[in-house]
Design a protein around this motif. Structure first.
Motif, mmCIF file in Angstrom:
data_model
loop_
_atom_site.group_PDB
_atom_site.id
_atom_site.type_symbol
_atom_site.label_atom_id
_atom_site.label_comp_id
_atom_site.label_asym_id
_atom_site.label_seq_id
_atom_site.Cartn_x
_atom_site.Cartn_y
_atom_site.Cartn_z
ATOM 1 N N UNK A 188 -25.876 28.567 33.520
ATOM 2 C CA UNK A 188 -25.614 27.976 32.212
ATOM 3 C C UNK A 188 -25.725 26.458 32.258
ATOM 4 N N UNK A 189 -25.187 25.859 33.304
ATOM 5 C CA UNK A 189 -25.220 24.395 33.410
ATOM 6 C C UNK A 189 -26.667 23.912 33.493
ATOM 7 N N UNK A 190 -27.498 24.637 34.239
ATOM 8 C CA UNK A 190 -28.904 24.245 34.350
ATOM 9 C C UNK A 190 -29.624 24.377 33.014
ATOM 10 N N UNK B 263 -10.117 28.836 34.339
ATOM 11 C CA UNK B 263 -9.512 30.132 34.047
ATOM 12 C C UNK B 263 -8.379 29.904 33.056
ATOM 13 N N UNK B 264 -8.468 30.528 31.914
ATOM 14 C CA UNK B 264 -7.452 30.413 30.880
ATOM 15 C C UNK B 264 -6.615 31.690 30.875
ATOM 16 N N UNK B 265 -5.303 31.517 30.653
ATOM 17 C CA UNK B 265 -4.411 32.675 30.693
ATOM 18 C C UNK B 265 -4.753 33.712 29.632
ATOM 19 N N UNK B 266 -5.304 33.272 28.506
ATOM 20 C CA UNK B 266 -5.593 34.191 27.412
ATOM 21 C C UNK B 266 -7.011 34.739 27.466
ATOM 22 N N UNK B 267 -7.995 33.880 27.730
ATOM 23 C CA UNK B 267 -9.406 34.289 27.638
ATOM 24 C C UNK B 267 -10.041 34.549 28.987
ATOM 25 N N UNK B 268 -9.359 34.266 30.072
ATOM 26 C CA UNK B 268 -9.971 34.417 31.382
ATOM 27 C C UNK B 268 -10.878 33.237 31.685
ATOM 28 N N UNK B 269 -11.973 33.482 32.439
ATOM 29 C CA UNK B 269 -12.896 32.413 32.805
ATOM 30 C C UNK B 269 -13.714 31.978 31.585
ATOM 31 N N UNK B 270 -13.831 30.678 31.419
ATOM 32 C CA UNK B 270 -14.573 30.141 30.282
ATOM 33 C C UNK B 270 -15.026 28.721 30.606
ATOM 34 N N UNK B 271 -15.891 28.151 29.705
ATOM 35 C CA UNK B 271 -16.357 26.779 29.853
ATOM 36 C C UNK B 271 -15.430 25.855 29.073
ATOM 37 N N UNK C 184 -31.427 29.534 23.038
ATOM 38 C CA UNK C 184 -31.549 30.101 24.379
ATOM 39 C C UNK C 184 -30.162 30.357 24.994
ATOM 40 N N UNK C 185 -29.202 29.547 24.633
ATOM 41 C CA UNK C 185 -27.825 29.729 25.098
ATOM 42 C C UNK C 185 -26.942 29.878 23.867
ATOM 43 N N UNK C 186 -26.308 31.043 23.762
ATOM 44 C CA UNK C 186 -25.438 31.303 22.625
ATOM 45 C C UNK C 186 -23.967 31.267 23.091
ATOM 46 N N UNK C 187 -23.282 30.252 22.647
ATOM 47 C CA UNK C 187 -21.882 30.057 23.040
ATOM 48 C C UNK C 187 -20.944 30.330 21.866
ATOM 49 N N UNK C 188 -19.859 31.012 22.172
ATOM 50 C CA UNK C 188 -18.826 31.262 21.166
ATOM 51 C C UNK C 188 -17.639 30.327 21.421
ATOM 52 N N UNK C 189 -17.293 29.546 20.409
ATOM 53 C CA UNK C 189 -16.144 28.649 20.553
ATOM 54 C C UNK C 189 -14.859 29.466 20.467
ATOM 55 N N UNK C 190 -14.028 29.348 21.499
ATOM 56 C CA UNK C 190 -12.799 30.149 21.570
ATOM 57 C C UNK C 190 -11.576 29.416 21.030
ATOM 58 N N UNK D 228 -17.367 30.560 25.585
ATOM 59 C CA UNK D 228 -17.860 31.672 26.395
ATOM 60 C C UNK D 228 -19.145 32.188 25.776
ATOM 61 N N UNK D 229 -20.041 32.672 26.665
ATOM 62 C CA UNK D 229 -21.150 33.461 26.124
ATOM 63 C C UNK D 229 -20.830 34.934 26.371
ATOM 64 N N UNK D 230 -21.669 35.813 25.930
ATOM 65 C CA UNK D 230 -21.360 37.239 26.007
ATOM 66 C C UNK D 230 -21.214 37.721 27.439
ATOM 67 N N UNK D 231 -22.102 37.279 28.321
ATOM 68 C CA UNK D 231 -22.061 37.725 29.713
ATOM 69 C C UNK D 231 -20.820 37.210 30.431
ATOM 70 N N UNK D 232 -20.475 35.940 30.199
ATOM 71 C CA UNK D 232 -19.281 35.374 30.837
ATOM 72 C C UNK D 232 -18.020 36.075 30.340
ATOM 73 N N UNK D 233 -18.005 36.423 29.058
ATOM 74 C CA UNK D 233 -16.843 37.128 28.512
ATOM 75 C C UNK D 233 -16.688 38.501 29.153
ATOM 76 N N UNK D 234 -17.829 39.176 29.398
ATOM 77 C CA UNK D 234 -17.775 40.495 30.019
ATOM 78 C C UNK D 234 -17.265 40.408 31.450
#
Length: 600
Positions: free
Chosen positions: A149-151, A164-172, A192-198, A208-214
């Motif tokens: 993602x960073x690249x 790592x967030x207590x509620x959402x887990x790993x996220x950016x 190309x990169x679809x991010x959801x603001x949490x 998070x994107x969909x794959x990171x959320x999974x």
């Protein structure tokens, strides 16, 4: 006596004593009693298990030091005393803890414990190791996806962070200042990169994107199973450690006693004057006694700039059981009687005592009525507190007790206070018969010695020269010849006018006591004897309040009339005639005080 022997051994063994007190025992760490209570109450965790582990690791050094003491001991008997009481039992304890050491070393992650993280090692069980491997595999995939993602975003890792967030887990996470840079990235704009603001927080904005959320959800499920397995294994380790409760208790008792006896030896050797070993009198000895030669107070003698004056204490049941101690305030009465109590207490718990020589009978209790204080929350005044404590003493004291009473009866009227003090002292002498130290300002109490052979009088001495008082702090035989309250007030720098008024009032009161004393002498002479202080005291009560008030008024009037005479302008004969007239009128008064003054 066994404690005395061990204290004596450590008293002589300076090197071993210093090594144990300053290095070995402080490094054991951990509150063993607290650990034992935690395991017993089922409130212990891995933290307590690790604390116990590090404590046990220090035991070999302790045992080794005690073995060294045996080689340096002055005799085989001394070495055997310490070995039998401490070395051998501690070796047994050390052997009993061997299984605990193996358990902790194999089960607990000690490297993590150094960072205050108390967990079970992953390789301790197969299921835990499998879950750990799964968790690590997911974490590796999350790290790889983050790098991708960073690249794609074309941002630096100090701008976009993986957290790592207590509620959402790993996220950016990006800071709020860098949020615009992230939104304006070409990869985000062209989809190309679809991010959801949490969430937007003060610390930054989470995405998070969909794959990171999974993968974050997958990691969360595995970590829950891993934590449950950790908790189950930790519970088993804690339960196993709890079985060492009796060994912990034995070890705590041994170390507590060792610590106390080392402290006894250290205090005895480091005092301004070394303590001595007391001689204990057997309980079956009919001549129960407390004999202290050169007695000192262990706390007062250590005060800076204090040269302690030693005194002797001699209490013998049936012969000199009750000491009435009189003397001036600040003269050392309280220190004297407390010194005796502290010495008896130290001797009975196994310590050497601050004396030149000590011979002490076993006491069943030390009952003390010292100090003054009220209890406002319970509605108890200072005097009531005194009475409650004294009542407990009278109910509890036996012939084997040591009673210490300091200035009883101060919180009420003089006559009430003296009456109570007399009755209490007489009850102790006649009904209880125990050794007693009774410090008082009621000098009439010294008359008890004339009535009871078991009462002796002692007093703290003071030297008066040029109206200045010097405390000698020496306790001598016999009662004090006078009170020194006004001298103490002068030493406290009372205003001169107050001191003068106090002396004047004292003179008036002493003059008012002349007649009752004379009456006592006359009555006793008529009976063919001599008036005692007690008889004189009883004679005073024969003078009514009206007679006393009237007599004092006439004395003051005489003094005022004499002061008003112009003696400087009168001739010698005229002055003599004027004075004679005044005294003639005064002598004609029927008041007993006036008559007593004229006769004297």
């Amino acid at each position: 006596e066994a404690r005395y022997d061990i204290v004596d051994a450590f008293f002589e063994g300076y090197e071993t004593r210093s090594l144990l007190r300053e290095e070995v025992m402080p490094k054991l760490g951990g509150d063993l009693e607290k650990l034992g209570r935690a395991f017993q109450a089922k409130k212990a965790g891995l933290k307590e298990v690790v604390s116990l582990y590090y404590f046990v690791l220090g035991l070999p050094r302790l045992v080794e030091t005690l073995h060294q003491h045996a080689t340096l001991a002055s005799s085989e008997e001394v070495a055997g005393l310490v070995a039998g009481r401490f070395t051998t039992p501690l070796e047994t304890v050390q052997t009993s803890f061997a299984n605990l050491l193996r358990l902790v070393q194999s089960a607990v992650d000690l490297s993590a414990a150094q960072h205050h993280e108390y967990v079970i090692q992953s390789h301790f069980s197969g299921p835990l190791q499998s879950l750990s491997d799964e968790r690590q595999e997911v974490l590796d995939r999350i790290e790889a996806h983050f790098s991708t993602l960073v690249n794609k975003l074309g941002l630096e890792t100090d701008v976009v962070r993986l957290e790592h967030d207590a509620k959402f887990g790993h996220c950016l996470r990006v800071t709020r200042n860098n949020d615009k840079d992230l939104r304006n990235c070409s990869a985000v704009k062209n989809g190309k990169v679809k991010l959801n603001q949490l969430q937007t927080k003060k610390e930054g904005v989470l995405y998070q994107d969909t794959q990171l959320a999974s993968m974050a959800e997958e990691h969360s499920l595995i970590f829950s199973r891993y934590s449950a397995e950790q908790k189950a294994l930790a519970s088993k380790v804690i339960d196993t450690a709890s079985t060492f409760g009796p060994v912990i208790s034995d070890c705590h008792s041994l170390l507590a006693e060792l610590d106390v006896l080392l402290a006894f030896a250290h205090v005895a050797s480091s005092a301004p004057e070394p303590y001595v070993r007391p001689t204990l009198v057997a309980p079956e000895d009919p001549r129960q006694r407390v004999l202290l030669r050169g007695c000192r107070h262990p706390c007062v003698e250590r005060m800076e700039g204090v040269g302690f004056i030693k005194n002797d204490v001699e209490l013998i049941r049936g012969e000199a059981a009750l000491q009435v101690v009189t003397g001036p305030n600040m003269g050392g009465k309280s220190t004297y009687i407390r010194s005796a109590g502290v010495n008896v207490l130290l001797a009975q718990v196994g310590s050497f005592v601050p004396c030149d020589e000590a011979e002490i009978s076993i006491t069943d209790c030390i009952l003390a009525r010292v100090g003054a204080g009220d209890c406002q929350s319970r509605g108890v005044s200072t005097f009531m507190a005194e009475m409650l404590e004294t009542a407990t003493i009278l109910k509890s004291a036996t012939e084997r007790s040591l009673v210490i009473i300091d200035e009883l009866g101060r919180g009420t009227s003089t006559y009430d206070g003296f009456g109570l003090a007399w009755a209490i002292a007489e009850h102790i002498v006649t009904q209880v018969g125990c050794c007693t130290l009774f410090a008082t300002h009621f000098h009439e109490l010294t008359e008890l010695a004339q009535r009871h052979s078991a009462v002796v009088n002692r007093h703290v001495s003071a030297h008066i020269e040029d109206a200045a008082m010097t405390m000698l702090y020496r306790v001598e035989d016999g009662p004090s010849d006078k009170a020194f309250g006004i001298h103490v007030a002068e030493a406290a720098r009372f205003p001169t006018s107050v001191i003068r008024a106090a002396k004047r009032k004292l003179a008036e009161l002493e003059a008012a006591d002349v007649l009752p004393a004379k009456r006592g002498e006359v009555d006793t002479a008529a009976a063919g004897g001599q008036a005692t202080g007690g008889e004189q005291s009883r004679a005073r009560s024969a003078l009514s309040a009206e007679e006393r008030a009237d007599g004092l008024t006439q004395v003051r009037a005489l003094l005022a009339s004499f002061r008003a005479l112009p003696l400087d302008t009168l001739s010698g004969e005229a002055a003599a005639a004027a004075v004679s007239s005044l005294t003639r009128d005064f002598a004609a008064s029927s008041n007993p005080i006036c008559a007593s003054i004229c006769k004297s």
